[in-house]
Design a protein around this motif. Sequence first.
Motif, PDB file in Angstrom:
ATOM      1  N   SER A   9      36.655  17.048  -0.888  1.00 20.30           N
ATOM      2  CA  SER A   9      38.075  17.377  -1.024  1.00 20.30           C
ATOM      3  C   SER A   9      38.296  18.881  -1.017  1.00 20.30           C
ATOM      4  N   ASP A  10      39.452  19.252  -0.526  1.00 23.20           N
ATOM      5  CA  ASP A  10      39.830  20.652  -0.503  1.00 23.20           C
ATOM      6  C   ASP A  10      39.903  21.222  -1.931  1.00 23.20           C
ATOM      7  N   GLU A  11      40.316  20.407  -2.891  1.00 27.00           N
ATOM      8  CA  GLU A  11      40.400  20.859  -4.278  1.00 27.00           C
ATOM      9  C   GLU A  11      39.013  21.258  -4.804  1.00 27.00           C
ATOM     10  N   GLN A  12      37.994  20.455  -4.504  1.00 26.16           N
ATOM     11  CA  GLN A  12      36.646  20.805  -4.939  1.00 26.16           C
ATOM     12  C   GLN A  12      36.161  22.064  -4.235  1.00 26.16           C
ATOM     13  N   MET A  13      36.513  22.220  -2.964  1.00 23.73           N
ATOM     14  CA  MET A  13      36.092  23.419  -2.236  1.00 23.73           C
ATOM     15  C   MET A  13      36.764  24.667  -2.806  1.00 23.73           C
ATOM     16  N   LYS A  14      38.027  24.548  -3.196  1.00 27.47           N
ATOM     17  CA  LYS A  14      38.719  25.669  -3.849  1.00 27.47           C
ATOM     18  C   LYS A  14      38.026  26.021  -5.160  1.00 27.47           C
ATOM     19  N   PHE A  15      37.639  25.015  -5.935  1.00 24.29           N
ATOM     20  CA  PHE A  15      36.937  25.247  -7.199  1.00 24.29           C
ATOM     21  C   PHE A  15      35.596  25.943  -6.947  1.00 24.29           C
ATOM     22  N   PHE A  16      34.878  25.500  -5.929  1.00 24.25           N
ATOM     23  CA  PHE A  16      33.615  26.139  -5.564  1.00 24.25           C
ATOM     24  C   PHE A  16      33.852  27.605  -5.219  1.00 24.25           C
ATOM     25  N   ASP A  17      34.897  27.888  -4.436  1.00 26.05           N
ATOM     26  CA  ASP A  17      35.236  29.270  -4.093  1.00 26.05           C
ATOM     27  C   ASP A  17      35.483  30.098  -5.352  1.00 26.05           C
ATOM     28  N   GLU A  18      36.183  29.526  -6.325  1.00 21.94           N
ATOM     29  CA  GLU A  18      36.456  30.237  -7.579  1.00 21.94           C
ATOM     30  C   GLU A  18      35.160  30.551  -8.324  1.00 21.94           C
ATOM     31  N   LEU A  19      34.229  29.606  -8.317  1.00 16.91           N
ATOM     32  CA  LEU A  19      32.952  29.835  -9.000  1.00 16.91           C
ATOM     33  C   LEU A  19      32.154  30.964  -8.362  1.00 16.91           C
ATOM     34  N   PHE A  20      32.225  31.059  -7.039  1.00 21.11           N
ATOM     35  CA  PHE A  20      31.438  32.057  -6.314  1.00 21.11           C
ATOM     36  C   PHE A  20      32.168  33.387  -6.116  1.00 21.11           C
ATOM     37  N   ALA A  21      33.455  33.434  -6.445  1.00 21.28           N
ATOM     38  CA  ALA A  21      34.254  34.646  -6.232  1.00 21.28           C
ATOM     39  C   ALA A  21      33.669  35.889  -6.907  1.00 21.28           C
ATOM     40  N   PRO A  22      33.069  35.792  -8.082  1.00 22.88           N
ATOM     41  CA  PRO A  22      32.540  37.006  -8.720  1.00 22.88           C
ATOM     42  C   PRO A  22      31.318  37.627  -8.024  1.00 22.88           C
ATOM     43  N   LEU A  23      30.687  36.901  -7.116  1.00 20.16           N
ATOM     44  CA  LEU A  23      29.520  37.454  -6.426  1.00 20.16           C
ATOM     45  C   LEU A  23      29.926  38.678  -5.617  1.00 20.16           C
ATOM     46  N   LYS A  24      29.103  39.694  -5.671  1.00 12.17           N
ATOM     47  CA  LYS A  24      29.410  40.933  -4.956  1.00 12.17           C
ATOM     48  C   LYS A  24      28.677  41.031  -3.626  1.00 12.17           C
ATOM     49  N   LYS A  28      26.267  33.198   2.904  1.00  8.72           N
ATOM     50  CA  LYS A  28      26.348  32.398   4.127  1.00  8.72           C
ATOM     51  C   LYS A  28      26.118  30.941   3.737  1.00  8.72           C
ATOM     52  N   TYR A  29      26.823  30.046   4.402  1.00 12.64           N
ATOM     53  CA  TYR A  29      26.809  28.645   4.030  1.00 12.64           C
ATOM     54  C   TYR A  29      26.338  27.748   5.174  1.00 12.64           C
ATOM     55  N   ILE A  30      25.774  26.610   4.810  1.00 14.33           N
ATOM     56  CA  ILE A  30      25.557  25.516   5.750  1.00 14.33           C
ATOM     57  C   ILE A  30      26.167  24.269   5.126  1.00 14.33           C
ATOM     58  N   THR A  31      26.497  23.320   5.963  1.00 14.49           N
ATOM     59  CA  THR A  31      27.195  22.128   5.489  1.00 14.49           C
ATOM     60  C   THR A  31      26.230  20.999   5.139  1.00 14.49           C
ATOM     61  N   GLY A  32      26.654  20.203   4.180  1.00 18.82           N
ATOM     62  CA  GLY A  32      25.990  18.952   3.843  1.00 18.82           C
ATOM     63  C   GLY A  32      26.961  17.814   4.100  1.00 18.82           C
ATOM     64  N   GLU A  33      26.482  16.601   4.036  1.00 21.74           N
ATOM     65  CA  GLU A  33      27.349  15.459   4.357  1.00 21.74           C
ATOM     66  C   GLU A  33      28.510  15.320   3.379  1.00 21.74           C
ATOM     67  N   HIS A  34      28.330  15.734   2.127  1.00 20.09           N
ATOM     68  CA  HIS A  34      29.419  15.623   1.154  1.00 20.09           C
ATOM     69  C   HIS A  34      30.531  16.636   1.424  1.00 20.09           C
ATOM     70  N   MET A  40      36.160  15.445   8.241  1.00 23.69           N
ATOM     71  CA  MET A  40      35.360  15.842   9.408  1.00 23.69           C
ATOM     72  C   MET A  40      35.226  17.366   9.517  1.00 23.69           C
ATOM     73  N   GLY A  41      35.068  17.998   8.358  1.00 27.30           N
ATOM     74  CA  GLY A  41      34.748  19.416   8.319  1.00 27.30           C
ATOM     75  C   GLY A  41      35.922  20.368   8.331  1.00 27.30           C
ATOM     76  N   ASP A  42      37.156  19.862   8.359  1.00 27.29           N
ATOM     77  CA  ASP A  42      38.304  20.774   8.403  1.00 27.29           C
ATOM     78  C   ASP A  42      38.336  21.701   7.184  1.00 27.29           C
ATOM     79  N   SER A  43      38.225  21.148   5.985  1.00 23.45           N
ATOM     80  CA  SER A  43      38.260  21.983   4.783  1.00 23.45           C
ATOM     81  C   SER A  43      37.039  22.893   4.719  1.00 23.45           C
ATOM     82  N   TYR A  44      35.880  22.368   5.073  1.00 26.11           N
ATOM     83  CA  TYR A  44      34.670  23.187   5.063  1.00 26.11           C
ATOM     84  C   TYR A  44      34.859  24.431   5.933  1.00 26.11           C
ATOM     85  N   GLN A  45      35.324  24.227   7.157  1.00 25.56           N
ATOM     86  CA  GLN A  45      35.483  25.346   8.083  1.00 25.56           C
ATOM     87  C   GLN A  45      36.587  26.299   7.636  1.00 25.56           C
TER      88      GLN A  45
END
Length: 177
Positions: A9-24, A28-34, A40-45
């Motif tokens: 879900s886009d909501e989980q991806m937003k939460f993930f972004d918030e968790l990683f935001a403090p990194l300086k 780089k990311y790769i995708t998993g099936e989840h 079909m990858g719209d939110s991931y991309q």
Amino acid sequence: LGDHVHDGSDEQMKFFDELFAPLKTKVKYITGEHDWYLDMGDSYQKHWGKTTYSWDQGGVHFIALNTVNLRDFWTARGLSAQERMDIAGTLNHPLPGPFHVGEKQLGWLRDDLAKVKKSTPIIIFSHSPLYYYYKPWNFWTEDAPEVHLLLAVYEQVQVIHGHVHHIVKNRIGNINF
């Protein structure tokens, strides 16, 4: 190494972004099936960009591959996005079959590697193993031998993968996993 979220879900991806935001540093990311099969990858991309890319750094050629491609098991069955995600995100569901890299991405990889000297170290990041590990749990990439053929002429190749949830070491020809 993929599966940044559980339900795609886009909501989980937003939460993930918030968790990683403090990194300086740039991540780089790769995708998993989840990350992929709900939309079909719209939110991931939207959040993390391309799923197949390469870069050079410190004399090493890095490659990110999308290794969670499944053959279309949902359209003919009229499955909803959530039903597709529930099946694709299940460890041992028999319907989707094995992951694959796919012809389009194999062509991209062939073209990308054509620019790389045979002596340049290569590191590949993939979610599913680029070998046959354990098919009943889809720890398997059907067209992995085709990737191996493309890499056979390079002196140093390391593949780092996720998906299996434990440390696995393997060697096939010149490729260390």
